[in-house]
Scaffold this motif. Structure first.
Motif, PDB file in Angstrom:
ATOM      1  N   ALA A 162      17.811   3.870 -32.515  1.00 28.16           N
ATOM      2  CA  ALA A 162      18.874   3.464 -31.858  1.00 28.16           C
ATOM      3  C   ALA A 162      18.677   2.982 -30.496  1.00 28.16           C
ATOM      4  O   ALA A 162      18.948   2.338 -29.936  1.00 28.16           O
ATOM      5  N   GLU A 163      17.778   4.122 -30.040  1.00 25.71           N
ATOM      6  CA  GLU A 163      17.022   3.647 -28.508  1.00 25.71           C
ATOM      7  C   GLU A 163      16.383   2.405 -28.227  1.00 25.71           C
ATOM      8  O   GLU A 163      16.724   1.576 -27.220  1.00 25.71           O
ATOM      9  N   THR A 164      15.551   2.252 -29.182  1.00 23.67           N
ATOM     10  CA  THR A 164      14.748   0.915 -29.082  1.00 23.67           C
ATOM     11  C   THR A 164      15.803  -0.361 -29.381  1.00 23.67           C
ATOM     12  O   THR A 164      15.738  -1.033 -28.588  1.00 23.67           O
ATOM     13  N   ALA A 165      16.694  -0.221 -30.285  1.00 28.02           N
ATOM     14  CA  ALA A 165      17.463  -1.242 -30.456  1.00 28.02           C
ATOM     15  C   ALA A 165      18.332  -1.484 -29.311  1.00 28.02           C
ATOM     16  O   ALA A 165      18.502  -2.649 -28.662  1.00 28.02           O
ATOM     17  N   ALA A 166      18.963  -0.500 -28.502  1.00 30.83           N
ATOM     18  CA  ALA A 166      19.707  -0.545 -27.315  1.00 30.83           C
ATOM     19  C   ALA A 166      18.985  -1.223 -26.166  1.00 30.83           C
ATOM     20  O   ALA A 166      19.315  -2.045 -25.484  1.00 30.83           O
ATOM     21  N   ALA A 167      17.582  -0.886 -26.046  1.00 33.75           N
ATOM     22  CA  ALA A 167      16.546  -1.557 -25.190  1.00 33.75           C
ATOM     23  C   ALA A 167      16.614  -2.862 -25.253  1.00 33.75           C
ATOM     24  O   ALA A 167      16.382  -3.596 -24.374  1.00 33.75           O
ATOM     25  N   LEU A 168      16.392  -3.383 -26.677  1.00 40.74           N
ATOM     26  CA  LEU A 168      16.490  -4.713 -26.784  1.00 40.74           C
ATOM     27  C   LEU A 168      17.806  -5.723 -26.579  1.00 40.74           C
ATOM     28  O   LEU A 168      17.962  -6.938 -26.957  1.00 40.74           O
ATOM     29  N   GLY A 169      18.803  -4.789 -26.404  1.00 44.45           N
ATOM     30  CA  GLY A 169      20.259  -5.265 -26.426  1.00 44.45           C
ATOM     31  C   GLY A 169      20.741  -5.491 -27.640  1.00 44.45           C
ATOM     32  O   GLY A 169      21.788  -6.070 -27.706  1.00 44.45           O
ATOM     33  N   ILE A 170      20.343  -4.665 -28.774  1.00 40.68           N
ATOM     34  CA  ILE A 170      21.111  -4.833 -30.009  1.00 40.68           C
ATOM     35  C   ILE A 170      21.848  -3.555 -30.116  1.00 40.68           C
ATOM     36  O   ILE A 170      21.336  -2.459 -30.185  1.00 40.68           O
ATOM     37  N   ARG A 171      23.164  -3.708 -30.143  1.00 42.15           N
ATOM     38  CA  ARG A 171      24.119  -2.286 -30.379  1.00 42.15           C
ATOM     39  C   ARG A 171      24.878  -2.970 -31.700  1.00 42.15           C
ATOM     40  O   ARG A 171      26.350  -3.146 -31.486  1.00 42.15           O
ATOM     41  N   PRO A 172      24.686  -2.377 -32.664  1.00 36.20           N
ATOM     42  CA  PRO A 172      25.532  -2.661 -34.010  1.00 36.20           C
ATOM     43  C   PRO A 172      26.810  -1.924 -33.731  1.00 36.20           C
ATOM     44  O   PRO A 172      26.786  -0.719 -33.365  1.00 36.20           O
ATOM     45  N   THR A 173      27.936  -2.412 -34.439  1.00 35.08           N
ATOM     46  CA  THR A 173      29.116  -1.466 -34.308  1.00 35.08           C
ATOM     47  C   THR A 173      28.952  -0.679 -35.401  1.00 35.08           C
ATOM     48  O   THR A 173      28.407  -0.499 -36.307  1.00 35.08           O
ATOM     49  N   ALA A 174      30.347   0.284 -35.503  1.00 33.72           N
ATOM     50  CA  ALA A 174      30.106   1.125 -36.127  1.00 33.72           C
ATOM     51  C   ALA A 174      30.153   0.933 -37.859  1.00 33.72           C
ATOM     52  O   ALA A 174      29.567   1.248 -38.788  1.00 33.72           O
ATOM     53  N   SER A 175      31.120  -0.199 -37.907  1.00 37.16           N
ATOM     54  CA  SER A 175      31.326  -0.819 -39.291  1.00 37.16           C
ATOM     55  C   SER A 175      30.017  -1.465 -39.916  1.00 37.16           C
ATOM     56  O   SER A 175      29.808  -1.681 -41.086  1.00 37.16           O
ATOM     57  N   GLU A 176      28.993  -1.925 -39.101  1.00 34.18           N
ATOM     58  CA  GLU A 176      27.707  -2.388 -39.472  1.00 34.18           C
ATOM     59  C   GLU A 176      26.776  -1.573 -40.124  1.00 34.18           C
ATOM     60  O   GLU A 176      25.789  -1.901 -40.683  1.00 34.18           O
ATOM     61  N   PHE A 177      26.984  -0.346 -39.923  1.00 38.28           N
ATOM     62  CA  PHE A 177      26.011   0.889 -40.488  1.00 38.28           C
ATOM     63  C   PHE A 177      26.368   0.906 -42.037  1.00 38.28           C
ATOM     64  O   PHE A 177      27.129   1.851 -42.083  1.00 38.28           O
ATOM     65  N   ALA A 178      26.015   0.176 -42.804  1.00 37.21           N
ATOM     66  CA  ALA A 178      26.384   0.023 -44.267  1.00 37.21           C
ATOM     67  C   ALA A 178      25.214   0.246 -45.209  1.00 37.21           C
ATOM     68  O   ALA A 178      25.486   0.349 -46.301  1.00 37.21           O
ATOM     69  N   VAL A 179      23.994   0.166 -44.748  1.00 37.78           N
ATOM     70  CA  VAL A 179      22.729   0.283 -45.504  1.00 37.78           C
ATOM     71  C   VAL A 179      22.211   1.704 -45.756  1.00 37.78           C
ATOM     72  O   VAL A 179      22.158   2.240 -44.776  1.00 37.78           O
TER      73      VAL A 179
END
Length: 231
Positions: free
Chosen positions: A147-164
């Motif tokens: 989650a930290e690497t994604a945030a550094a890249l500007g990628i912040r999924p919403t709670a509903s996207e955590f489905a896999v």
């Protein structure tokens, strides 16, 4: 007789030959104008060389040392240029040994990663132009970002996207699917790579999984080296 004197004598002989020869008669295989030009140029060169030699001879020891140093430097430059590819390869291998995870690019385009002391392959990669560390993991079906690497890249999924649902060392969790615009390891670049973003705290390291590795023409482990070959 000095060098200048010899040059003047030679020039005089050439001029005499030209005066007593026919205008259209060649001398030692040269036309008269060519011979005259050569004689004048040679005389001027002899005078210049004599002047330099006079200055050089005034401090012969120091000048010889300086000439030797410049000669060695010139040879080093020539050798460096001639063997620049070998030197680049050796330098890259040294960097790979000193900094495990650094990509060493071979002459065939392959990329080699050296195993870390803890036994894992830690790969430095660029995601969308940003450098991040990954654990090489053939057991991961996809590239997985913390989650930290994604945030550094500007990628912040919403709670509903955590489905896999994914399995990690800490157990089963859920992740959000994303696409990475580019993922580069050394000279190997893949575009629009499918990846997963883990929940905060679910994963300690990014994983270089099969959604990237499957795109390569091949990869293998040889001893303490991981070798990747681009598609």
């Amino acid at each position: 007789m000095s060098v200048v004197g010899l040059a003047l004598v030679a020039l005089g002989i050439v001029l005499a030959v030209l005066v007593f020869s026919h205008d259209n008669q060649s001398v030692v295989g040269l036309e008269p104008d060519q011979l005259a030009s050569l004689a004048v140029s040679g005389s001027l060169l002899a005078v210049i060389v004599a002047g330099f030699w006079h200055q050089f001879r005034g401090n012969l020891g120091a000048n010889l040392r300086a000439a030797l140093i410049w000669g060695v430097l010139a040879l080093a430059l020539v050798a460096g240029y001639a063997y620049r590819d070998d030197a680049r390869t050796v330098g890259a291998r040294i960097l790979g040994a000193v900094r495990p995870g650094s990509a060493v690019v071979g002459t065939d385009g392959s990329v080699t990663i050296t195993r870390r002391a803890d036994g894992d392959f830690h790969v430095r990669a660029e995601i969308n132009g940003q450098s991040h560390g990954f654990q090489f993991d053939t057991g991961a079906s996809a590239v997985v970002l913390t989650a930290e690497t994604a945030a550094a890249l500007g990628i912040r999924p919403t709670a509903s996207e955590f489905a896999v649902r994914v399995s990690t060392a800490n157990g089963t969790t859920v992740a959000a699917p994303v696409f990475l615009e580019s993922l580069r390891v050394g000279t190997i670049v893949e575009r629009r790579v499918p990846a997963l973003v883990s929940r905060p705290g679910a994963l300690r390291d990014n994983l270089l999984g099969m959604s990237f590795l499957d795109r390569l023409s091949g990869f293998e482990v040889r001893g303490d080296r991981l070798i990747l070959r681009g598609s």
